[in-house]
Design a protein around this motif. Structure first.
Motif, PDB file in Angstrom:
ATOM      1  N   SER A 172      84.352  24.303  47.493  1.00 53.68           N
ATOM      2  CA  SER A 172      83.378  23.566  46.742  1.00 53.68           C
ATOM      3  C   SER A 172      82.606  24.634  45.938  1.00 53.68           C
ATOM      4  CB  SER A 172      82.528  22.581  47.234  1.00 53.68           C
ATOM      5  OG  SER A 172      81.535  21.804  46.613  1.00 53.68           O
ATOM      6  N   ARG A 173      82.461  24.475  44.728  1.00 56.46           N
ATOM      7  CA  ARG A 173      81.822  25.530  43.889  1.00 56.46           C
ATOM      8  C   ARG A 173      81.134  24.713  42.575  1.00 56.46           C
ATOM      9  NH1 ARG A 173      84.354  28.399  46.885  1.00 56.46           N
ATOM     10  NH2 ARG A 173      85.289  30.175  46.540  1.00 56.46           N
ATOM     11  N   PRO A 174      79.709  24.505  43.062  1.00 53.34           N
ATOM     12  CA  PRO A 174      78.874  25.110  43.944  1.00 53.34           C
ATOM     13  C   PRO A 174      78.764  24.369  45.267  1.00 53.34           C
ATOM     14  CG  PRO A 174      77.448  23.868  42.548  1.00 53.34           C
ATOM     15  CD  PRO A 174      78.856  23.773  41.819  1.00 53.34           C
ATOM     16  N   LEU A 175      78.019  24.764  46.140  1.00 54.05           N
ATOM     17  CA  LEU A 175      78.050  24.095  47.668  1.00 54.05           C
ATOM     18  C   LEU A 175      76.872  23.568  47.862  1.00 54.05           C
ATOM     19  CD1 LEU A 175      79.379  23.264  50.360  1.00 54.05           C
ATOM     20  CD2 LEU A 175      78.922  25.779  50.981  1.00 54.05           C
ATOM     21  N   PRO A 176      76.350  22.380  48.009  1.00 53.11           N
ATOM     22  CA  PRO A 176      75.154  22.028  48.260  1.00 53.11           C
ATOM     23  C   PRO A 176      75.012  21.714  49.837  1.00 53.11           C
ATOM     24  CG  PRO A 176      76.004  20.507  46.872  1.00 53.11           C
ATOM     25  CD  PRO A 176      77.222  21.399  47.071  1.00 53.11           C
ATOM     26  N   VAL A 177      73.762  22.172  50.238  1.00 48.41           N
ATOM     27  CA  VAL A 177      73.531  22.254  51.407  1.00 48.41           C
ATOM     28  C   VAL A 177      72.127  21.355  51.708  1.00 48.41           C
ATOM     29  CG1 VAL A 177      73.280  23.210  53.963  1.00 48.41           C
ATOM     30  CG2 VAL A 177      74.619  24.286  51.901  1.00 48.41           C
ATOM     31  N   LEU A 178      72.333  20.085  52.552  1.00 47.44           N
ATOM     32  CA  LEU A 178      71.093  19.276  52.525  1.00 47.44           C
ATOM     33  C   LEU A 178      70.635  19.113  54.066  1.00 47.44           C
ATOM     34  CD1 LEU A 178      69.577  16.777  51.221  1.00 47.44           C
ATOM     35  CD2 LEU A 178      71.226  15.364  52.393  1.00 47.44           C
ATOM     36  N   GLY A 179      69.233  19.446  54.063  1.00 50.20           N
ATOM     37  CA  GLY A 179      68.777  19.258  55.065  1.00 50.20           C
ATOM     38  C   GLY A 179      67.116  19.157  54.789  1.00 50.20           C
ATOM     39  N   LEU A 180      66.652  17.943  55.425  1.00 47.24           N
ATOM     40  CA  LEU A 180      65.140  17.598  55.218  1.00 47.24           C
ATOM     41  C   LEU A 180      64.312  17.414  56.481  1.00 47.24           C
ATOM     42  CD1 LEU A 180      65.661  14.714  52.395  1.00 47.24           C
ATOM     43  CD2 LEU A 180      65.510  17.147  52.076  1.00 47.24           C
TER      44      LEU A 180
END
Length: 282
Positions: free
Chosen positions: A129-137
């Motif tokens: 994946s380009r870009p690579l989102p990384v989710l953490g709330l």
């Protein structure tokens, strides 16, 4: 849930490790964990009523786990929940008990990682994946910050999404428009509603979602393409996230293994830059 109920729930949760469950089956599993000390003495009909599903669904759930039917599963539940004082850490003080339980979680994670199919599949999605989102709330925000710090050494465009609000979905839109095809989501108890909404929206945008969460029956599991469970410690006032942190770094290692040559080049470039700029104390 009191401390004895938490320990019983943790043992029941082990029954579902590695199981691929439908959304209805996850609801039943969640019910069994939440009411661990009670459900072992209920009929299939009573469990169905408690979970809000049909009685045949409870029977099919037991069969999916490898039992002949719900009575056979109930016998196992009774064995797991009776005599809950038989906890290995019961002679420890509270702090030692919490760490002993965390060590047990890591031992189970180690056993779980004997099969790396899901880890490798998730890593392949993420590394491409380009870009690579990384989710953490909320409680997961420090974990995605840690992951993102190291992932940025080997991936050209990591975008850490650690705050919510009205701009969160905009950032997912922007990443998708830039070419992102997959997202890593860390969703931990108490499961922020905004995290779950973001994952659902990401799926509707066409993202593949790799989720690190506390169990296979986590609410995020229903919406993820790859679910990587790692138990959360619950013995202290605030949760211990040792397991999810370890899983995140396992995923990063698998990403490096999936694309070794570019990774090595980026690491060498970083080391050369760090040396030239004298970033670290010799």
């Amino acid at each position: 849930m009191n401390d004895g109920g938490v320990r019983a729930g943790e043992r029941v949760l082990d029954l579902f490790a590695g199981a691929r469950l439908t959304p209805t089956q996850r609801r039943i599993a969640h019910c069994l964990v939440e009411h661990a000390t009670k459900v072992a003495y209920l009929s299939a009909a009573e469990v169905a009523d408690l979970a809000g599903v049909s009685q045949p669904s409870v029977t099919r759930f037991a069969i999916a786990l490898g039992y002949e039917g719900y009575p056979a599963l109930r016998r196992v539940l009774r064995e797991l929940t009776d005599g809950s004082d038989g906890d290995p850490g019961r002679e420890h003080n509270a702090m030692q008990g919490a760490i002993a339980a965390e060590a047990d979680h890591l031992a189970k994670l180690c056993q779980q990682l004997e099969r790396l199919d899901d880890v490798r599949r998730g890593a392949e999605l993420l590394v491409a994946s380009r870009p690579l989102p990384v989710l953490g709330l909320r409680s997961a925000a420090p974990l995605v910050g840690y992951f993102g710090y190291f992932a940025s050494k080997v991936h050209p465009d990591v975008r850490v999404l650690d705050s919510g609000g009205t701009s969160l979905l905009d950032r997912l839109d922007q990443a998708r428009a830039a070419g992102a095809g997959a997202m890593l989501a860390l969703v931990l108890p108490r499961y922020p509603r905004e995290s779950l909404e973001a994952v659902r929206e990401a799926k509707s945008m066409g993202y593949a979602v790799v989720a690190i969460t506390d169990s296979a029956v986590s609410p995020v599991a229903e919406h993820a393409d790859v679910v990587l469970p790692a138990a959360v410690g619950t013995r202290l006032v605030f949760d211990l996230h040792t397991g999810p942190m370890a899983m995140a770094m396992v995923v990063l290692q698998a990403m490096c293994d999936a694309d070794p040559e570019p990774v090595q080049q980026r690491l060498e470039q970083f080391e050369a830059t760090a040396t030239r700029r004298q970033i670290f104390q010799a």
